[in-house]
Design a protein around this motif. Sequence first.
Motif, mmCIF file in Angstrom:
data_model
loop_
_atom_site.group_PDB
_atom_site.id
_atom_site.type_symbol
_atom_site.label_atom_id
_atom_site.label_comp_id
_atom_site.label_asym_id
_atom_site.label_seq_id
_atom_site.Cartn_x
_atom_site.Cartn_y
_atom_site.Cartn_z
ATOM 1 N N TRP A 135 -7.883 9.976 -1.250
ATOM 2 C CA TRP A 135 -7.757 9.916 -2.813
ATOM 3 C C TRP A 135 -6.736 8.719 -2.816
ATOM 4 O O TRP A 135 -6.090 8.271 -2.283
ATOM 5 C CB TRP A 135 -7.309 10.596 -4.156
ATOM 6 N N VAL A 136 -7.436 7.744 -4.151
ATOM 7 C CA VAL A 136 -6.787 6.079 -4.460
ATOM 8 C C VAL A 136 -6.793 6.418 -5.676
ATOM 9 O O VAL A 136 -7.962 6.044 -6.570
ATOM 10 C CB VAL A 136 -8.053 5.378 -3.290
ATOM 11 N N ALA B 176 -10.185 14.693 -11.966
ATOM 12 C CA ALA B 176 -10.382 14.703 -13.586
ATOM 13 C C ALA B 176 -9.090 14.123 -13.826
ATOM 14 O O ALA B 176 -8.430 13.355 -14.477
ATOM 15 C CB ALA B 176 -9.481 16.498 -13.967
ATOM 16 N N MET B 177 -8.503 13.399 -12.960
ATOM 17 C CA MET B 177 -7.702 12.591 -12.527
ATOM 18 C C MET B 177 -7.914 10.786 -12.487
ATOM 19 O O MET B 177 -8.805 10.543 -11.686
ATOM 20 C CB MET B 177 -6.603 12.612 -12.033
ATOM 21 N N PRO B 178 -7.098 10.094 -12.381
ATOM 22 C CA PRO B 178 -7.686 8.741 -12.661
ATOM 23 C C PRO B 178 -7.148 8.138 -11.363
ATOM 24 O O PRO B 178 -6.021 7.562 -10.299
ATOM 25 C CB PRO B 178 -6.083 7.694 -13.150
ATOM 26 N N LEU B 179 -8.275 8.945 -10.253
ATOM 27 C CA LEU B 179 -8.078 8.456 -8.285
ATOM 28 C C LEU B 179 -9.626 8.493 -7.735
ATOM 29 O O LEU B 179 -10.960 8.700 -8.917
ATOM 30 C CB LEU B 179 -7.859 10.506 -8.048
ATOM 31 N N SER B 180 -9.710 7.610 -7.366
ATOM 32 C CA SER B 180 -11.292 7.829 -6.766
ATOM 33 C C SER B 180 -11.112 7.643 -4.998
ATOM 34 O O SER B 180 -10.410 8.185 -4.763
ATOM 35 C CB SER B 180 -11.688 6.232 -6.579
ATOM 36 N N LEU C 115 -2.613 5.608 -1.557
ATOM 37 C CA LEU C 115 -3.600 6.753 -1.049
ATOM 38 C C LEU C 115 -3.049 8.502 -0.430
ATOM 39 O O LEU C 115 -2.164 8.114 -0.321
ATOM 40 C CB LEU C 115 -3.756 6.109 0.609
ATOM 41 N N LEU C 116 -3.817 8.952 -0.819
ATOM 42 C CA LEU C 116 -3.264 10.292 -1.201
ATOM 43 C C LEU C 116 -4.030 11.124 -0.828
ATOM 44 O O LEU C 116 -5.154 11.047 -0.526
ATOM 45 C CB LEU C 116 -3.868 10.652 -2.395
ATOM 46 N N LEU C 117 -3.276 11.960 0.899
ATOM 47 C CA LEU C 117 -4.091 12.783 1.461
ATOM 48 C C LEU C 117 -4.077 13.854 1.090
ATOM 49 O O LEU C 117 -3.595 14.792 0.692
ATOM 50 C CB LEU C 117 -3.734 12.831 2.912
ATOM 51 N N ASP C 118 -5.413 15.057 1.126
ATOM 52 C CA ASP C 118 -5.606 15.762 0.307
ATOM 53 C C ASP C 118 -6.497 16.633 1.923
ATOM 54 O O ASP C 118 -7.274 16.765 2.429
ATOM 55 C CB ASP C 118 -6.797 16.345 -0.365
ATOM 56 N N SER C 119 -6.369 18.460 1.901
ATOM 57 C CA SER C 119 -6.426 18.836 3.155
ATOM 58 C C SER C 119 -6.974 19.810 2.989
ATOM 59 O O SER C 119 -7.501 21.059 3.419
ATOM 60 C CB SER C 119 -4.912 19.551 4.325
ATOM 61 N N GLY C 120 -6.907 20.172 1.220
ATOM 62 C CA GLY C 120 -8.204 21.223 1.331
ATOM 63 C C GLY C 120 -9.934 21.120 0.985
ATOM 64 O O GLY C 120 -10.050 21.143 -0.044
ATOM 65 N N ILE C 121 -10.279 20.649 2.116
ATOM 66 C CA ILE C 121 -11.361 21.084 2.177
ATOM 67 C C ILE C 121 -12.623 21.733 3.366
ATOM 68 O O ILE C 121 -11.682 22.064 4.378
ATOM 69 C CB ILE C 121 -11.568 19.163 2.637
ATOM 70 N N GLU C 122 -12.984 21.527 3.009
ATOM 71 C CA GLU C 122 -14.049 22.694 3.590
ATOM 72 C C GLU C 122 -13.913 22.727 5.066
ATOM 73 O O GLU C 122 -14.801 23.616 5.868
ATOM 74 C CB GLU C 122 -15.237 22.941 3.515
ATOM 75 N N ASP C 123 -13.595 21.220 5.892
ATOM 76 C CA ASP C 123 -13.821 21.282 7.209
ATOM 77 C C ASP C 123 -12.465 21.747 8.353
ATOM 78 O O ASP C 123 -12.373 21.954 8.687
ATOM 79 C CB ASP C 123 -13.426 19.646 7.748
ATOM 80 N N LEU D 99 0.901 -1.158 -0.572
ATOM 81 C CA LEU D 99 -0.142 0.076 -0.131
ATOM 82 C C LEU D 99 0.528 1.258 0.012
ATOM 83 O O LEU D 99 2.142 0.982 0.929
ATOM 84 C CB LEU D 99 -1.084 0.141 1.261
ATOM 85 N N GLY D 100 1.025 2.220 -0.750
ATOM 86 C CA GLY D 100 1.332 3.504 -0.891
ATOM 87 C C GLY D 100 0.224 4.674 -0.565
ATOM 88 O O GLY D 100 0.082 4.735 -0.515
ATOM 89 N N VAL D 101 1.738 5.391 0.368
ATOM 90 C CA VAL D 101 0.778 6.432 0.977
ATOM 91 C C VAL D 101 1.709 7.822 1.002
ATOM 92 O O VAL D 101 3.049 7.713 0.762
ATOM 93 C CB VAL D 101 1.127 6.021 3.073
ATOM 94 N N GLY D 102 1.217 9.159 0.335
ATOM 95 C CA GLY D 102 1.525 9.862 0.077
ATOM 96 C C GLY D 102 0.798 11.263 0.541
ATOM 97 O O GLY D 102 -0.704 11.204 0.998
ATOM 98 N N LEU D 103 0.757 12.539 -0.195
ATOM 99 C CA LEU D 103 0.008 13.617 -0.115
ATOM 100 C C LEU D 103 -0.502 14.063 -1.771
ATOM 101 O O LEU D 103 0.178 13.464 -2.456
ATOM 102 C CB LEU D 103 0.376 14.934 0.300
#
Length: 862
Positions: A209-210, A178-182, A219-227, A146-150
Amino acid sequence: MRAIRRFTVRPVLPEPLAPLGDLAMNLRWSWHPATQDLFAAVDSQLWAATGHDPMRLLGEVSGERLAELSSDDVFLAELRVAAADLRSYLSEDRRYQSLGSDVPRQIAYFSPEFGITAVLPQYSGGLGILAGDHLKAASDLGAPLLGVGLLYRHGYFKQSLSGDGWQQERYPIVDPQAMPLSLLRESDGAPARVVVGLPGGRTLAAQIWVAQVGRVPLLLLDSGIEDNQPAERDVTDRLYGGGTEHRLLQEMLLGVGGVRALRTYCRITGAPAPEVFHTNEGHAGFLGLERIREYVEERGLDFDSALEVTRAGTVFTTHTPVPAGIDRFARDLVEQHFSGDNEAPGVPIDRILALGAEDYEGGDPSLFNMAVMGLRLGQRANGVSALHGEVSRGMFAGLWPGFDETEVPITSVTNGVHAPTWVAREMGELTRIDEGAGTTDWSVVDQIPESAMWKTKASMRARLVEYSRARLRESWLARGASEAELGWIEHALDPDVLTIGFARRVPSYKRLTLMLADRDRLKRLLLDPERPLQIVIAGKAHPADDGGKRLIQEVVWFADDPEVRHRIVFLPDYDMGLAYPLVTGCDVWLNNPLRPYEACGTSGMKAALNGGLNVSIRDGWWDEWFDGENGWAIPSADGVGDPDRRDDLEAHALYDLLENQVAPRFYDRDEHGLPRRWLEMVRHTLKSLGPKVLATRMFDDYVRQLYAPAAVSSRALNASFEGARQLAAWKRRVREAWHDVHVDHVESGGVGEGAEVGGSAGLRVFVSLGTLSPDDVDVQVLHGRVDDVDRLQNPSTLSLTPAESYEAGRYRYEGEVRFDRTGPVGYTVRILPRNDNLASAAELGLVEWPPAAQPMVNGDLR
């Protein structure tokens, strides 16, 4: 006017074409030619215009074309074959499944960047490309990783040049839709979240995002959220952007948040929990703190026991041979972020600070060192080439005082490259090497006709020339030139001229401008009427590195000269899209770093797999695999203290090689127009380097040397945690008692004035162990050849046997040293801690030598 919100509408494919969506969402297409051909068949012009991006292709192709394809029996048959092939690839047993029970059931691989494909711009350079190739090799071998990044919303910067040749940066928005991410979602459909605590009661949340990289989820962690508050939303804005605190927050999210993302993913999907955690460079080092917290808060372990469990299953890879390349934070800044209201129960701040402390000779006590923490949290560590392992042992020797550098517990696994990604299709067909399918019989290279090899390489060179002209035109137009003044570009570069590639990041030690040391001589080489050279150059300087930008500008100014601009070009915006035609099309790959500051360097490996020959300083991987016939080694002036003088010497050595050896061999043709001696070198390069430079070889090395031993150690301490508690207690007891451990006296017999080969000497060593017992220690004799100042050279080691005990914790050990070589020999003795759960005798950093003098081993007085 600007939109206040941006989002991407994904296409809905007709039912017969639905498998196209599955193929686009799995990044295996990026290294699978048959799938790429299928997308090209959708619309070849649009496939080229979208930069070979399946998501964009499917989003922009017309409805009429989709309807036409839905009734095209030939296309649908090919689609069914491709979809079935992907299903088989994802489900069948592969080589990893035959390796037995010691290998990990799941591996977590953390990296700050991943270079999978140009359409997923989450990388800056070699570290990310290596990480991407690591995931691809794991997938091809069937390894459970399993890969883990940002996920960086602006990725790394896009590079262009001003009219004056100065690097300019822009950061286009990266839209994950728009990218191959779910997006990873909970069972109720809500986006899964992880939260990391921050000082002052603040929190940093991220969605996950996966990206599916073949069989490997990334797994790519994304902090650009309204929370999040605005400041926290920007944590994952740019790769390697922002100031020191911004970088610390990114690394907290990657390490702490990454472990929590793993736990969330495994809970939602049912994937096995990782047994081994691999930290690719120190950026993700905080993952160890989170694992310790889990064991303390959720399993009831004390800190020391949790540390042992964490260490047993952690592998740390260092990628830098220079201290300046290591992330170091002010101790106070780390304390601020991990203490107070954000301090985890059972994980006190003083223990955290101790993990990254530079509390050794030459260290800075005011700094927290991420690489040092990585070494203390990982029971197994490695550099990325044999030379880099040696350099790393020297860099970090202060963590193991009393030990020779050769015994510092940092091994090496030399990097590799993923052949299906980097080998040109026609070269792959010629060599019939399919790394992804495990077909790696390099003897087939002997069967390739020289004419076919030369024709193939010529076509690849011509494609590079055509590609370079197009990129060069774009660059000049962006710099303000008009079409009317760019007619010369139609004749820039020549598909029949010896072509040198040089591309990399632009820190000073990589010496982008070494080739300019004697500009008149370089011009003569470029313009030689019989044996001309041409050079294609690319590279990015860090946005904050004005020195690197000046180096680029110097090269651009030289390449702008009308006298030589048809022979030397600088192509801006170096990325995977540019790297591929460059490493496949060049005849020679040039690398001239300041030795030994290149940790590995993998671009030359890619060129070698494509029939390119390396001309390189003997640094990184080239130091161990150059054999005198698979390229050329630029002589290195290592002993010259004046850096300008050293550069001058090595530059002229480079000119001499190019003029007197490289160019003549390329242009020396037989009656059929073939450079046979050159082609002999190409053939030897493919055979000698091909098996070594593969990413699957690299991954196999990781499994054998590091992953499997880490899994075994982790299981031994994880079963009931009693092993971890016992190991922690034993280490504590040994450290507390070590001040009473001494070598009291050494006696030898049977030598007299000399010895003969086959003879022996009996040793009697009297030691004091204080409260420790013989079960806690290893009393060793080190013996072998000595130099003229009695330094032992590559000594052999023999453990002595306890023979008698006395009062007050004193013991006599005995053994016999046999003389198996002539000449001057010698020995010394030492005492080390011993425990079956230690990965290295140096793990605790404790050693006791005889009182007369510490030994001199391999040139270093310890």
